[in-house]
Motif scaffolding. Structure first.
Motif, PDB file in Angstrom:
ATOM      1  N   TRP A 175       0.828  -1.216   0.000  1.00  0.00           N
ATOM      2  CA  TRP A 175       0.000   0.000   0.000  1.00  0.00           C
ATOM      3  C   TRP A 175       0.854   1.254   0.000  1.00  0.00           C
ATOM      4  O   TRP A 175       0.492   2.258  -0.608  1.00  0.00           O
ATOM      5  CB  TRP A 175      -0.951   0.001   1.199  1.00  0.00           C
ATOM      6  CG  TRP A 175      -1.992  -1.056   1.064  1.00  0.00           C
ATOM      7  CD1 TRP A 175      -2.035  -2.249   1.728  1.00  0.00           C
ATOM      8  CD2 TRP A 175      -3.136  -1.040   0.202  1.00  0.00           C
ATOM      9  NE1 TRP A 175      -3.125  -2.962   1.321  1.00  0.00           N
ATOM     10  CE2 TRP A 175      -3.823  -2.247   0.395  1.00  0.00           C
ATOM     11  CE3 TRP A 175      -3.634  -0.123  -0.714  1.00  0.00           C
ATOM     12  CZ2 TRP A 175      -4.989  -2.558  -0.296  1.00  0.00           C
ATOM     13  CZ3 TRP A 175      -4.803  -0.432  -1.397  1.00  0.00           C
ATOM     14  CH2 TRP A 175      -5.465  -1.633  -1.184  1.00  0.00           C
ATOM     15  N   ASN A 176       1.979   1.207   0.724  1.00  0.00           N
ATOM     16  CA  ASN A 176       2.875   2.366   0.744  1.00  0.00           C
ATOM     17  C   ASN A 176       3.390   2.674  -0.652  1.00  0.00           C
ATOM     18  O   ASN A 176       3.446   3.836  -1.056  1.00  0.00           O
ATOM     19  CB  ASN A 176       4.058   2.098   1.669  1.00  0.00           C
ATOM     20  CG  ASN A 176       3.959   2.868   2.960  1.00  0.00           C
ATOM     21  OD1 ASN A 176       3.086   3.704   3.124  1.00  0.00           O
ATOM     22  ND2 ASN A 176       4.850   2.569   3.873  1.00  0.00           N
ATOM     23  N   TRP A 197       0.511   4.107  -2.811  1.00  0.00           N
ATOM     24  CA  TRP A 197       0.217   5.488  -2.410  1.00  0.00           C
ATOM     25  C   TRP A 197       1.319   6.422  -2.905  1.00  0.00           C
ATOM     26  O   TRP A 197       1.048   7.537  -3.355  1.00  0.00           O
ATOM     27  CB  TRP A 197       0.085   5.577  -0.893  1.00  0.00           C
ATOM     28  CG  TRP A 197      -0.517   6.857  -0.431  1.00  0.00           C
ATOM     29  CD1 TRP A 197       0.143   7.964  -0.038  1.00  0.00           C
ATOM     30  CD2 TRP A 197      -1.904   7.176  -0.344  1.00  0.00           C
ATOM     31  NE1 TRP A 197      -0.728   8.951   0.311  1.00  0.00           N
ATOM     32  CE2 TRP A 197      -2.004   8.495   0.131  1.00  0.00           C
ATOM     33  CE3 TRP A 197      -3.073   6.473  -0.601  1.00  0.00           C
ATOM     34  CZ2 TRP A 197      -3.216   9.118   0.343  1.00  0.00           C
ATOM     35  CZ3 TRP A 197      -4.290   7.100  -0.387  1.00  0.00           C
ATOM     36  CH2 TRP A 197      -4.340   8.404   0.073  1.00  0.00           C
ATOM     37  N   ASN A 198       2.555   5.951  -2.825  1.00  0.00           N
ATOM     38  CA  ASN A 198       3.693   6.748  -3.275  1.00  0.00           C
ATOM     39  C   ASN A 198       3.631   6.978  -4.787  1.00  0.00           C
ATOM     40  O   ASN A 198       3.954   8.067  -5.265  1.00  0.00           O
ATOM     41  CB  ASN A 198       5.000   6.063  -2.887  1.00  0.00           C
ATOM     42  CG  ASN A 198       6.184   6.989  -2.962  1.00  0.00           C
ATOM     43  OD1 ASN A 198       6.031   8.197  -3.031  1.00  0.00           O
ATOM     44  ND2 ASN A 198       7.367   6.422  -2.946  1.00  0.00           N
ATOM     45  N   LEU A 240       0.861   7.077  -6.598  1.00  0.00           N
ATOM     46  CA  LEU A 240      -0.262   7.973  -6.880  1.00  0.00           C
ATOM     47  C   LEU A 240       0.006   9.419  -6.476  1.00  0.00           C
ATOM     48  O   LEU A 240      -0.298  10.355  -7.216  1.00  0.00           O
ATOM     49  CB  LEU A 240      -1.525   7.481  -6.173  1.00  0.00           C
ATOM     50  CG  LEU A 240      -2.150   6.190  -6.713  1.00  0.00           C
ATOM     51  CD1 LEU A 240      -3.277   5.748  -5.811  1.00  0.00           C
ATOM     52  CD2 LEU A 240      -2.630   6.387  -8.125  1.00  0.00           C
ATOM     53  N   PHE A 241       0.556   9.619  -5.271  1.00  0.00           N
ATOM     54  CA  PHE A 241       0.665  10.971  -4.721  1.00  0.00           C
ATOM     55  C   PHE A 241       2.092  11.434  -4.448  1.00  0.00           C
ATOM     56  O   PHE A 241       2.293  12.536  -3.923  1.00  0.00           O
ATOM     57  CB  PHE A 241      -0.154  11.074  -3.433  1.00  0.00           C
ATOM     58  CG  PHE A 241      -1.605  10.744  -3.627  1.00  0.00           C
ATOM     59  CD1 PHE A 241      -2.434  11.600  -4.322  1.00  0.00           C
ATOM     60  CD2 PHE A 241      -2.131   9.561  -3.131  1.00  0.00           C
ATOM     61  CE1 PHE A 241      -3.773  11.296  -4.512  1.00  0.00           C
ATOM     62  CE2 PHE A 241      -3.464   9.258  -3.313  1.00  0.00           C
ATOM     63  CZ  PHE A 241      -4.284  10.121  -4.005  1.00  0.00           C
ATOM     64  N   THR A 281       4.361   9.473   1.240  1.00  0.00           N
ATOM     65  CA  THR A 281       3.792   8.461   2.134  1.00  0.00           C
ATOM     66  C   THR A 281       3.470   9.055   3.499  1.00  0.00           C
ATOM     67  O   THR A 281       3.137   8.323   4.415  1.00  0.00           O
ATOM     68  CB  THR A 281       4.768   7.277   2.322  1.00  0.00           C
ATOM     69  OG1 THR A 281       5.999   7.766   2.829  1.00  0.00           O
ATOM     70  CG2 THR A 281       4.997   6.552   1.016  1.00  0.00           C
ATOM     71  N   MET A 293       0.956   7.490   6.805  1.00  0.00           N
ATOM     72  CA  MET A 293      -0.395   7.286   6.286  1.00  0.00           C
ATOM     73  C   MET A 293      -1.146   6.185   7.044  1.00  0.00           C
ATOM     74  O   MET A 293      -2.367   6.198   7.107  1.00  0.00           O
ATOM     75  CB  MET A 293      -0.345   6.932   4.795  1.00  0.00           C
ATOM     76  CG  MET A 293       0.123   8.088   3.944  1.00  0.00           C
ATOM     77  SD  MET A 293      -0.714   9.611   4.315  1.00  0.00           S
ATOM     78  CE  MET A 293      -1.929   9.625   3.068  1.00  0.00           C
TER      79      MET A 293
END
Length: 52
Positions: free
Chosen positions: A3-4, A7-8, A10-11, A14, A21
């Motif tokens: 997930w990290n 997320w990294n 996408l955005f 972290t 997060m």
């Protein structure tokens, strides 16, 4: 699935406001549980008391 890493991608970060997060996800889950518990509690009708 990491997930990290997702997320990294996408955005490009972290952390939010210097906090991991995972903390924000846990806070969101707890908030949803509390709201659901309040909805269940406040939707219950009171028990009728027996008059002697």
């Amino acid at each position: 699935m990491n997930w990290n890493n997702m997320w990294n991608i996408l955005f490009n970060r972290t952390e939010l406001f210097g906090i991991n997060m995972g903390f924000w996800v846990c806070l969101l889950v707890i908030t949803i549980i509390v709201i659901l518990m309040n909805v269940v509690f406040w939707s219950m009708k009171p028990l009728k008391t027996v008059k002697e």
